[in-house]
Scaffold this active site. Structure first.
Site, PDB file in Angstrom:
ATOM      1  N   SER A  23       0.835  -1.211   0.000  1.00 35.19           N
ATOM      2  CA  SER A  23       0.000   0.000   0.000  1.00 35.19           C
ATOM      3  C   SER A  23       0.861   1.250   0.000  1.00 35.19           C
ATOM      4  O   SER A  23       0.344   2.358   0.141  1.00 35.19           O
ATOM      5  CB  SER A  23      -0.927  -0.012   1.227  1.00 35.19           C
ATOM      6  OG  SER A  23      -0.171  -0.166   2.410  1.00 35.19           O
ATOM      7  N   ASN A 110      -1.988  -2.695  13.113  1.00 38.77           N
ATOM      8  CA  ASN A 110      -3.442  -2.491  13.064  1.00 38.77           C
ATOM      9  C   ASN A 110      -3.868  -1.223  13.798  1.00 38.77           C
ATOM     10  O   ASN A 110      -4.677  -0.445  13.295  1.00 38.77           O
ATOM     11  CB  ASN A 110      -4.163  -3.708  13.658  1.00 38.77           C
ATOM     12  CG  ASN A 110      -3.855  -4.971  12.867  1.00 38.77           C
ATOM     13  OD1 ASN A 110      -3.290  -4.887  11.783  1.00 38.77           O
ATOM     14  ND2 ASN A 110      -4.219  -6.119  13.414  1.00 38.77           N
ATOM     15  N   THR A 155     -39.604  26.795 -10.085  1.00 39.19           N
ATOM     16  CA  THR A 155     -39.914  25.454  -9.591  1.00 39.19           C
ATOM     17  C   THR A 155     -40.182  24.650 -10.855  1.00 39.19           C
ATOM     18  O   THR A 155     -40.700  25.209 -11.836  1.00 39.19           O
ATOM     19  CB  THR A 155     -41.144  25.410  -8.664  1.00 39.19           C
ATOM     20  OG1 THR A 155     -42.286  25.831  -9.404  1.00 39.19           O
ATOM     21  CG2 THR A 155     -40.985  26.305  -7.435  1.00 39.19           C
ATOM     22  N   SER A 277     -13.896  25.735 -27.853  1.00 39.50           N
ATOM     23  CA  SER A 277     -14.060  24.456 -28.528  1.00 39.50           C
ATOM     24  C   SER A 277     -12.983  24.345 -29.593  1.00 39.50           C
ATOM     25  O   SER A 277     -12.538  25.355 -30.143  1.00 39.50           O
ATOM     26  CB  SER A 277     -15.447  24.408 -29.172  1.00 39.50           C
ATOM     27  OG  SER A 277     -15.423  23.568 -30.298  1.00 39.50           O
ATOM     28  N   LYS A 283     -17.605  29.257 -29.224  1.00 40.36           N
ATOM     29  CA  LYS A 283     -17.976  28.640 -27.950  1.00 40.36           C
ATOM     30  C   LYS A 283     -17.202  29.176 -26.753  1.00 40.36           C
ATOM     31  O   LYS A 283     -16.027  29.487 -26.830  1.00 40.36           O
ATOM     32  CB  LYS A 283     -17.752  27.129 -28.028  1.00 40.36           C
ATOM     33  CG  LYS A 283     -18.652  26.450 -29.016  1.00 40.36           C
ATOM     34  CD  LYS A 283     -19.973  26.082 -28.402  1.00 40.36           C
ATOM     35  CE  LYS A 283     -19.847  24.714 -27.782  1.00 40.36           C
ATOM     36  NZ  LYS A 283     -21.085  24.355 -27.111  1.00 40.36           N
ATOM     37  N   ASN A 285     -17.282  27.533 -23.075  1.00 34.09           N
ATOM     38  CA  ASN A 285     -17.906  26.448 -22.300  1.00 34.09           C
ATOM     39  C   ASN A 285     -17.558  26.557 -20.820  1.00 34.09           C
ATOM     40  O   ASN A 285     -16.435  26.889 -20.463  1.00 34.09           O
ATOM     41  CB  ASN A 285     -17.426  25.089 -22.815  1.00 34.09           C
ATOM     42  CG  ASN A 285     -17.832  24.853 -24.253  1.00 34.09           C
ATOM     43  OD1 ASN A 285     -18.878  25.331 -24.692  1.00 34.09           O
ATOM     44  ND2 ASN A 285     -17.008  24.140 -24.989  1.00 34.09           N
ATOM     45  N   GLU A 290     -18.855  22.148 -15.082  1.00 30.35           N
ATOM     46  CA  GLU A 290     -19.269  20.801 -15.526  1.00 30.35           C
ATOM     47  C   GLU A 290     -18.426  19.730 -14.847  1.00 30.35           C
ATOM     48  O   GLU A 290     -18.926  18.675 -14.457  1.00 30.35           O
ATOM     49  CB  GLU A 290     -19.131  20.684 -17.049  1.00 30.35           C
ATOM     50  CG  GLU A 290     -20.171  21.505 -17.791  1.00 30.35           C
ATOM     51  CD  GLU A 290     -19.850  21.644 -19.278  1.00 30.35           C
ATOM     52  OE1 GLU A 290     -19.325  20.694 -19.877  1.00 30.35           O
ATOM     53  OE2 GLU A 290     -20.123  22.728 -19.831  1.00 30.35           O
ATOM     54  N   TYR A 317      -9.215  -6.665  12.490  1.00 30.64           N
ATOM     55  CA  TYR A 317      -8.598  -6.174  11.251  1.00 30.64           C
ATOM     56  C   TYR A 317      -8.606  -7.262  10.183  1.00 30.64           C
ATOM     57  O   TYR A 317      -8.333  -8.433  10.460  1.00 30.64           O
ATOM     58  CB  TYR A 317      -7.155  -5.716  11.511  1.00 30.64           C
ATOM     59  CG  TYR A 317      -6.464  -5.240  10.240  1.00 30.64           C
ATOM     60  CD1 TYR A 317      -6.603  -3.931   9.799  1.00 30.64           C
ATOM     61  CD2 TYR A 317      -5.712  -6.120   9.451  1.00 30.64           C
ATOM     62  CE1 TYR A 317      -6.012  -3.504   8.615  1.00 30.64           C
ATOM     63  CE2 TYR A 317      -5.113  -5.705   8.277  1.00 30.64           C
ATOM     64  CZ  TYR A 317      -5.266  -4.394   7.854  1.00 30.64           C
ATOM     65  OH  TYR A 317      -4.678  -3.971   6.694  1.00 30.64           O
ATOM     66  N   GLN A 322      -7.310  -2.263   4.035  1.00 32.54           N
ATOM     67  CA  GLN A 322      -6.288  -1.444   3.386  1.00 32.54           C
ATOM     68  C   GLN A 322      -6.917  -0.652   2.223  1.00 32.54           C
ATOM     69  O   GLN A 322      -6.367   0.354   1.795  1.00 32.54           O
ATOM     70  CB  GLN A 322      -5.166  -2.364   2.884  1.00 32.54           C
ATOM     71  CG  GLN A 322      -4.052  -1.649   2.171  1.00 32.54           C
ATOM     72  CD  GLN A 322      -2.832  -2.541   2.008  1.00 32.54           C
ATOM     73  OE1 GLN A 322      -2.089  -2.783   2.951  1.00 32.54           O
ATOM     74  NE2 GLN A 322      -2.636  -3.044   0.797  1.00 32.54           N
ATOM     75  N   LYS A 325      -8.087   3.503   2.228  1.00 32.96           N
ATOM     76  CA  LYS A 325      -7.349   4.754   2.040  1.00 32.96           C
ATOM     77  C   LYS A 325      -7.546   5.419   0.694  1.00 32.96           C
ATOM     78  O   LYS A 325      -7.740   6.633   0.620  1.00 32.96           O
ATOM     79  CB  LYS A 325      -5.861   4.515   2.320  1.00 32.96           C
ATOM     80  CG  LYS A 325      -5.582   4.497   3.833  1.00 32.96           C
ATOM     81  CD  LYS A 325      -4.191   4.068   4.181  1.00 32.96           C
ATOM     82  CE  LYS A 325      -4.012   2.576   4.176  1.00 32.96           C
ATOM     83  NZ  LYS A 325      -4.916   1.828   5.081  1.00 32.96           N
TER      84      LYS A 325
HETATM   85  N1  ARG Z   1      -0.951  -1.441   5.089  1.00 33.71           N
HETATM   86  C1  ARG Z   1      -1.901  -1.918   6.021  1.00 33.71           C
HETATM   87  C2  ARG Z   1      -3.223  -1.141   5.849  1.00 33.71           C
HETATM   88  O1  ARG Z   1      -3.187  -0.157   5.219  1.00 33.71           O
HETATM   89  C3  ARG Z   1      -1.408  -1.743   7.410  1.00 33.71           C
HETATM   90  C4  ARG Z   1      -1.977  -2.700   8.403  1.00 33.71           C
HETATM   91  C5  ARG Z   1      -1.439  -4.059   8.193  1.00 33.71           C
HETATM   92  N2  ARG Z   1      -1.830  -4.974   9.209  1.00 33.71           N
HETATM   93  C6  ARG Z   1      -1.746  -6.266   9.008  1.00 33.71           C
HETATM   94  N3  ARG Z   1      -2.128  -7.015   9.978  1.00 33.71           N
HETATM   95  N4  ARG Z   1      -1.343  -6.777   7.889  1.00 33.71           N
HETATM   96  O2  ARG Z   1      -4.250  -1.524   6.307  1.00 33.71           O
END
Ligand code: ARG
Length: 457
Positions: A23, A110, A155, A277, A283, A285, A290, A317, A322, A325
């Site tokens: 990640s 975690n 309306t 355009s 044009k 725009n 938009e 967890y 993951q 994010k």
């Molecule tokens: N990169 C992981 C996440 O974003 C971190 C947590 C990892 N924990 C684990 N038990 N593998 O969630």
């Protein structure tokens, strides 16, 4: 490379699996939070005598060095690491030796990742709230400068009643004021520290969770360690607040797009916020508006995505999490970009007040006022409504408007009509006399402007 977590397994994984599992591409943006969290953790470990104080000190100065080197660019993030947490710990151990290996005592990735994300998102809430306030200020300023401009209120996208443009525009400031309140409410639930929950069950060490929480600016600590590591409600709640902001921005964008069209021609956007355009030279725009409207779909997608990721996963967890994010980061980035563009786009647009007034003069939008005139002369509203409707039909037949229909014709429909009716149905009068609280009359609009200004001061 063997993994920091090589324990039961060899830690040797397939390259594709490594890449899939990693990640760091998207969680590296939390490096400052990760390092600050680790510093607070090391202080706590030292103070509680869980690790020797000199190791805590060397961890903290090592982390400081990493923090500065990442900020200056002297240290580059190694994207072959699994995530930002592993990267920081690995560099720390490379730099300070065995003491670095003590940092991960009494915590787990975690609770660490939950901590970093909460710290990151509370800063995002602050920066998004600032941008919402800037947009509210731009809207309020335009409304105040054009407080008297009359336009048709709609309306069903049909002309309905005359209103002040400033009244219409301030409604967006009201929506944003609720968004601000929602963000602040959501921030309260983000700002609860999960660190010390460890993997899921807490720890046997004599940790001080309150010390860490306070050092990192949290209001409180979560009371259940399982919830602490598995809760992502705060992400979902934030993206729902952001979705609502985008819904508001997209409605405002839609009006800006309509009003910029030749058919309405109520406003002219500054060239800086429009495009031409490649084929049609005439044009202009409203691409920015938009795109804001379009990006709303993207933020709703982020919300759906995280809701679906979290649906039905067992405690505590799971790696599914993951996936939280990218959605929440994308939603924050998108909303910030949209707010950044909306504020100057609105501040620089020009109003075509003549066209607004002209549009308000068509479409019999003072027919309600005509009925109200008869009500003031004693007729019940339903009967007055009927007479007013008949007169509108006569005007349509004759190709005139209520203002130009002769008094004699009016009087064929009710003897209550007198010369003063023309004053009563004058558009300015219609607007000025809408004195009810929250109505379109100028006193009400001024009150709204003052209210929003008081929120912004
Ligand atoms: N990169 C992981 C996440 O974003 C971190 C947590 C990892 N924990 C684990 N038990 N593998 O969630």
């Amino acid at each position: 490379m063997a993994k920091l977590w090589a324990g039961r397994t060899s830690g040797i994984t397939d390259n594709l699996a490594d890449d899939f599992n990693s990640s760091i591409r998207f969680d590296q943006r939390m490096y400052q939070q990760d390092i600050r969290g680790s510093m607070a953790h090391a202080s706590m470990l030292g103070l509680q005598g869980i690790i020797p104080q000199e190791d805590a000190d060397s961890i903290i100065s090592g982390l400081e060095g990493i923090f500065n080197d990442l900020n200056s660019g002297a240290l580059k993030i190694d994207e072959t690491c699994e995530d930002i947490h592993m990267f920081v710990e690995q560099v720390l151990t490379e730099r300070i030796g065995d003491a670095g290996k003590r940092l991960h005592t009494a915590r787990s990735r975690n609770d660490q990742v939950a901590l970093d994300l909460r710290m990151y998102l509370r800063d995002e809430v602050d920066s998004i709230s600032e941008k919402v306030r800037a947009l509210m200020a731009a809207i309020t300023d335009v409304a105040e400068k054009n407080i008297d401009a009359v336009m048709p209120g709609y309306t069903h996208l049909q002309r309905a009643q005359p209103i002040l443009f400033s009244h219409e525009f301030m409604s967006y400031a009201m929506m944003l004021s609720r968004d601000l309140a929602r963000l602040s409410d959501c921030r309260g639930r983000i700002n609860v520290s999960p660190i010390g929950s460890c993997a899921l069950a807490g720890t046997t060490y004599n940790t001080d969770r309150h010390f860490e929480a306070e050092k990192l600016g949290f209001d409180s600590v979560c009371l259940n360690s399982i919830d602490g590591v598995s809760d992502r409600d705060f992400c979902i709640e934030l993206i729902s607040c952001l979705s609502m902001i985008m819904m508001h921005l997209s409605r405002m964008s839609e009006e800006i797009i309509l009003w910029s069209s030749g058919e309405f021609s109520f406003i002219e956007l500054d060239d800086a916020y429009t495009t031409g355009s490649s084929i049609m030279p005439q044009k202009k725009n409203s691409d920015m508006a938009e795109l804001v409207r379009g990006k709303t779909g993207r933020v709703y997608g982020d919300l759906m995505s995280i809701l679906t990721v979290m649906k039905g996963i067992p405690l505590a967890y799971n790696k599914d999490m993951q996936e939280d994010k990218e959605s929440v980061f994308d939603a924050c980035d998108t909303v910030k970009m949209c707010l950044n563009i909306c504020a100057p786009m609105i501040a620089s647009m020009k109003l075509k007040k003549e066209n607004m007034l002209h549009a308000a003069q068509k479409g019999f939008i003072n027919a309600t006022d005509l009925a109200d005139y008869l009500v003031r002369k004693g007729l019940p509203f339903r009967s007055a409504y009927k007479v007013s409707g008949q007169i509108v039909s006569v005007c349509i037949e004759k190709g005139c408007v209520l203002e130009t229909l002769p008094l004699e014709v009016y009087q064929q429909y009710s003897e209550l009509f007198e010369e003063d009716l023309f004053q009563a149905i004058d558009l300015k009068t219609c607007v000025m006399t809408r004195i009810s609280e929250g109505g379109t009359g100028p006193a009400s609009v001024e009150k709204q402007i003052n209210y929003i200004k008081s929120l912004l001061s």
